[in-house]
Write an enzyme that holds these catalytic residues in place. Structure first.
Site, PDB file in Angstrom:
ATOM      1  CD  GLU A   1      50.617   0.971 -16.911  1.00 15.69           C
ATOM      2  OE1 GLU A   1      50.288  -0.040 -17.443  1.00 15.69           O
ATOM      3  OE2 GLU A   1      51.922   0.882 -16.265  1.00 15.69           O
ATOM      4  N   GLY A   2      48.150   1.648 -12.668  1.00 16.22           N
ATOM      5  CA  GLY A   2      48.633   1.639 -11.221  1.00 16.22           C
ATOM      6  C   GLY A   2      49.239   0.204 -10.741  1.00 16.22           C
ATOM      7  CG  HIS A   3      46.158  -2.426  -9.641  1.00 14.54           C
ATOM      8  ND1 HIS A   3      45.081  -2.340 -10.127  1.00 14.54           N
ATOM      9  CD2 HIS A   3      45.845  -2.389  -8.522  1.00 14.54           C
ATOM     10  CE1 HIS A   3      44.119  -1.828  -9.434  1.00 14.54           C
ATOM     11  NE2 HIS A   3      44.583  -2.014  -8.089  1.00 14.54           N
TER      12      HIS A   3
ATOM     13  N   GLY B   1      50.149   1.399  -3.092  1.00 18.71           N
ATOM     14  CA  GLY B   1      50.321   2.471  -4.005  1.00 18.71           C
ATOM     15  C   GLY B   1      49.862   3.822  -2.957  1.00 18.71           C
TER      16      GLY B   1
ATOM     17  CE  LYS C   1      43.532   5.637  -6.281  1.00 20.57           C
ATOM     18  NZ  LYS C   1      42.658   5.817  -5.489  1.00 20.57           N
ATOM     19  CG  ASP C   2      44.122   3.535  -2.037  1.00 25.73           C
ATOM     20  OD1 ASP C   2      43.068   4.145  -2.047  1.00 25.73           O
ATOM     21  OD2 ASP C   2      44.553   3.040  -2.835  1.00 25.73           O
TER      22      ASP C   2
ATOM     23  CB  SER D   1      41.105   4.994  -9.308  1.00 22.66           C
ATOM     24  OG  SER D   1      39.981   4.471  -8.541  1.00 22.66           O
ATOM     25  CB  SER D   2      39.542  -0.128  -9.845  1.00 20.78           C
ATOM     26  OG  SER D   2      40.804  -0.666  -9.658  1.00 20.78           O
TER      27      SER D   2
HETATM   28  O1  PAF Z   1      44.134  -0.867  -1.842  1.00 22.18           O
HETATM   29  C1  PAF Z   1      43.352  -1.923  -2.128  1.00 22.18           C
HETATM   30  O2  PAF Z   1      42.970  -2.312  -3.157  1.00 22.18           O
HETATM   31  C2  PAF Z   1      42.733  -2.490  -0.709  1.00 22.18           C
HETATM   32  O3  PAF Z   1      42.294  -1.770   0.155  1.00 22.18           O
HETATM   33  C3  PAF Z   1      43.788  -3.509  -0.181  1.00 22.18           C
HETATM   34  C4  PAF Z   1      45.149  -3.195   0.299  1.00 22.18           C
HETATM   35  C5  PAF Z   1      43.874  -4.691  -1.502  1.00 22.18           C
HETATM   36  C6  PAF Z   1      42.964  -4.561   0.820  1.00 22.18           C
HETATM   37  O4  PAF Z   1      41.573  -5.180   0.487  1.00 22.18           O
END
Ligand code: PAF
Length: 245
Positions: free
Chosen positions: A26-28, A136, A138-139, A174-175
């Site tokens: 859902e985040g993506h 996102g 989150k990171d 998160s995955s």
């Molecule tokens: O956040 C991620 O999924 C990865 O670090 C990214 C930005 C796709 C780079 O591989």
């Protein structure tokens, strides 16, 4: 992909890129839906980037459910899925390194991780030619690093930070949540609640140190955020909340 991107740009189309490593959740999808509002052509890249994983990290076991990802991306209105098999020449010898925001937080525990991220994202920018790229929150550290890279290297890309998407129990999507057992998931709920309730690094450290089943890696304040990484079983989770004034 680059030929197609240049063709689209010649037609005056605004390209929006959502870089991902797949295992879409859902985040993506919220990033993809936001992307729809930011331009004409939405590109989602799916690439598990080997150079951002350390030798002891989960590159081999990272989930790669491509058929499901494809379905979800299409349902979120994505126009192009860019899913290369490999992005690096065997003798590639160029990397990009950001040296301020990449220090501390995850950077202190994941040597070379952010060089891997900046290098692959710079390549994606060159290949996909986006006007806008969405990442996102989150990171949070990744956002800090990539904004700085785009500024320092004059990439003609507007970077948009999208808010953290949480599930019904407050756990940041998160995955890697897919690795959690039912009991571990409850610890992840506790992690999210505890971080949210903490007003300072010291308080977060004290409270998180007491959560059973959770091993604290770090709590740090950076760029207005209270950021933490923990292990729940073998799964490493990160989260962040705005620092209370
Ligand atoms: O956040 C991620 O999924 C990865 O670090 C990214 C930005 C796709 C780079 O591989």
């Amino acid at each position: 992909m680059q030929r197609e991107a240049l063709r689209l740009r010649r037609q005056g189309k605004k390209i929006v890129l959502v870089p991902t490593m797949g295992a879409l959740h859902e985040g993506h999808l919220s990033l993809a839906r936001l992307a729809r509002k930011c331009g004409d052509v939405v590109v989602v890249s799916i690439y598990v980037n080997p150079i951002q994983f350390g030798p002891k990290e989960d590159f081999a076991k990272y989930p790669r459910p491509f058929a499901k990802d494809r379905r979800l991306a299409i349902s979120a209105g994505v126009d192009i899925i860019f899913a290369p098999k490999n992005l690096y020449a065997g003798d590639a010898s160029t990397t990009i390194s950001e040296s301020f925001f990449s220090q501390g937080r995850c950077g202190a525990f994941r040597a070379g991780h952010f060089d891997g991220v900046t290098t692959v994202v710079a390549k994606l920018f060159n290949i996909v030619q986006p006007d806008v790229a969405i990442f996102g929150q989150k990171d949070a550290q990744q956002c800090d690093v990539l904004e700085r890279m785009a500024r320092d290297l004059n990439f003609p890309v507007r970077i948009v930070r999208a808010p953290i998407i949480r599930d019904e129990n407050g756990v940041a999507r998160s995955s890697r949540n897919a690795y959690l057992s039912a009991a571990e998931y409850q610890v992840a709920v506790h992690f999210a609640k505890t971080l949210k309730s903490a007003g300072s690094v010291a308080e977060a450290k004290r409270k998180l140190g007491k959560v059973p089943g959770l091993r604290l890696q770090y709590v740090e304040a950076a760029n207005g955020q209270l950021c933490a990484a923990v292990f729940v079983g073998k799964t490493r989770l990160i989260d962040n909340v705005p620092l209370k004034k």
